[in-house]
Design a protein around this motif. Sequence first.
Motif, short mmCIF file in Angstrom:
data_model
loop_
_atom_site.label_atom_id
_atom_site.label_comp_id
_atom_site.label_asym_id
_atom_site.label_seq_id
_atom_site.Cartn_x
_atom_site.Cartn_y
_atom_site.Cartn_z
N ARG A 369 0.83 -1.20 0.00
CA ARG A 369 0.00 0.00 0.00
C ARG A 369 0.87 1.26 0.00
O ARG A 369 2.06 1.21 0.30
CB ARG A 369 -0.94 0.00 1.20
N GLU A 370 0.27 2.37 -0.36
CA GLU A 370 0.94 3.67 -0.38
C GLU A 370 2.20 3.63 -1.24
O GLU A 370 3.29 4.02 -0.83
CB GLU A 370 1.26 4.13 1.04
N THR A 371 2.02 3.15 -2.46
CA THR A 371 3.16 3.05 -3.39
C THR A 371 3.17 4.17 -4.42
O THR A 371 4.04 4.20 -5.27
CB THR A 371 3.13 1.70 -4.13
N MET A 372 2.20 5.09 -4.35
CA MET A 372 2.11 6.17 -5.31
C MET A 372 2.93 7.36 -4.83
O MET A 372 2.55 8.05 -3.88
CB MET A 372 0.65 6.58 -5.52
N ARG A 373 4.07 7.60 -5.47
CA ARG A 373 4.99 8.64 -5.02
C ARG A 373 5.25 9.70 -6.10
O ARG A 373 6.25 10.41 -6.06
CB ARG A 373 6.31 8.01 -4.58
N ARG A 421 6.38 6.98 -11.33
CA ARG A 421 5.58 7.20 -10.12
C ARG A 421 6.16 6.58 -8.86
O ARG A 421 5.49 6.47 -7.83
CB ARG A 421 4.15 6.68 -10.33
N HIS A 422 7.44 6.17 -8.92
CA HIS A 422 8.03 5.46 -7.78
C HIS A 422 8.91 6.35 -6.90
O HIS A 422 9.63 5.84 -6.04
CB HIS A 422 8.83 4.26 -8.27
N CYS A 475 -5.75 8.89 -5.52
CA CYS A 475 -6.39 7.68 -4.98
C CYS A 475 -5.43 6.50 -4.85
O CYS A 475 -5.86 5.38 -4.55
CB CYS A 475 -7.60 7.29 -5.82
N GLY A 476 -4.15 6.71 -5.08
CA GLY A 476 -3.17 5.64 -4.92
C GLY A 476 -3.06 4.72 -6.10
O GLY A 476 -2.47 3.65 -6.01
N PRO A 494 -5.60 0.65 -4.85
CA PRO A 494 -4.61 1.12 -3.88
C PRO A 494 -3.55 0.10 -3.50
O PRO A 494 -2.54 0.47 -2.89
CB PRO A 494 -5.45 1.51 -2.67
#
Length: 564
Positions: A369-373, A421-422, A475-476, A494
């Motif tokens: 989770r929370e991999t959208m950077r 996006r990483h 939204c992830g 997500p």
Amino acid sequence: MEAAKLARLIDAAQGRAPCDAVVRDVRYLDVFSCTWHQGDLAIQDGYIVGVEPGLAARRVLEGKGRAVVPGFCDAHVHVESSLLTPHHFQRAVLGRGTTSAICDPHELANVVGLPGIRYFLDASQDMALNLRVMLSSCVPATAFETNGGGTIDAAALSTLLDHPKTLGLAEMMNVPGVLHADPEVLAKLALFAGRRIDGHCPLVRGRDLSSYAAAGISSCHESSELEEAREKLGKGIAVWIREGSVAKDLRALAPLLTMATSTSIGFCTDDRNPLDIAREGHIDHLVRGAIGLGVPAEVAYRSASFSVARHYGLTRRGAIAPGYVADLILLDDANTCAISDVLVSGTPAGELDLDSSAARAAAENGAARETMRAKVPELADLEGPKGSVHVIGVREGRILTDRAVMAHDAEGVARLTVLERHGHGLKPANGYVRGFGRHLRGAIASSVGHDSHNLIVVGSNPSDMRAALAALIACGGGFCVVSQGSVRARLPLPIGGLMSPEDAGFVERALVDLHRASTDIGCELPEPFLQLAFLSLPVIPSLKLTDRGLMDVDAFRLIDVRAA
């Protein structure tokens, strides 16, 4: 198998003790000879112990003369591409007759690294679906893209070799690395010597194919042309015929499937979304299609079960015979693959507890989770070059692409952007594509972008494309459609930017809304989201766009979007 269990099986087979269950009065398929037999199927401790009438049982299931075939085995699947977590995936496919699946978790591995593979290994240990894992061979797929999982080398893979659900090495996409004897590629191949190694060699022929096979690679699911597949079979490479949501190869390859070849041909879905599974089916869809194209039913069922199970060393699976796991499909009509019921290790699928705590924990509480950077890019950063440019040509129903040189604003040419996006902060890579529609009005975006899963968006103008990227970042990850600056439909994903924690029904409804919205803005493709996702995969010819730029896959190098 411990001695006490063996004793129970023998006692039940001998009639000294009642069996757990008998499926009475059926016509079952003998996959060894591709013939049908009449009998009763006696089951003890999840195994078939007899096929002759007369054994007593604590439970009788009336077959009423139905045909029975072994449970299907998906020869190659990325569960992430179903957009579902593993326990929701099994809910979607078990009722369709898929009781075993060979998965490659390289989608999640490209996002979070080795924990992405462990996520599936953990989930597989407590599932009714017999999920087996091939360890991902190419993370990242190439050096021409940026992933979030870093590089998984042979030393890292070696730490997972002894896991009970590990089968072998997943699709070796680095064909140039094999042919040029790259040391790291050779280290992986050597590590898995004696185990199954899956291939990924679209359009590879002749001496190159011989070299690839000589490296110990024993299957390929990327054949899209009949003679290509025929040559692979002749060189000892099993052919997995694929029907995904985008790549559809059954019609082209079905003439190759005969009694003689069926031992080396199987079926796979690779990348298939839950909407297509619900509407058309899973492996049953391939079986039904193959029979409809003239393949004898007995041959199609053998390829869907025993051929794949034997290839991967799934001993005691894929057949209806004493000593084999009682994964069974009862059919109202064998010629149309009309499924009446499915038994998993002898238990009707409807009676299974598919919400085991271990599988749910692994599926919902993994390290994904929370991999959208990514940060929303500036509008000016989404402007591509003008004038004469290289344009990627989408082929509907194929992941191969065409190539052309055209004016950037020619009719039917749309803008295409890939945004890393990483967390590396790279500027967007911009290019052009045709095939989404002659008059696209808005933008379609996805965080599913094979294989590094950067954000990818196609659109008619930078403003809508930026709004679509912003919506997914918020939204992830997931899919969305934007028009005139407003989000018309969205599916959040997500978990790794790849999977939803919701069930298949929720995802199906969201996909219906997304498809309707994409049609409303002028998209002419029936499955634009997964078609879009493959436009960043730099190991499938001919042109692709990664976060680093435009990739000439044939020459295996980055090129300028501007045409000389």
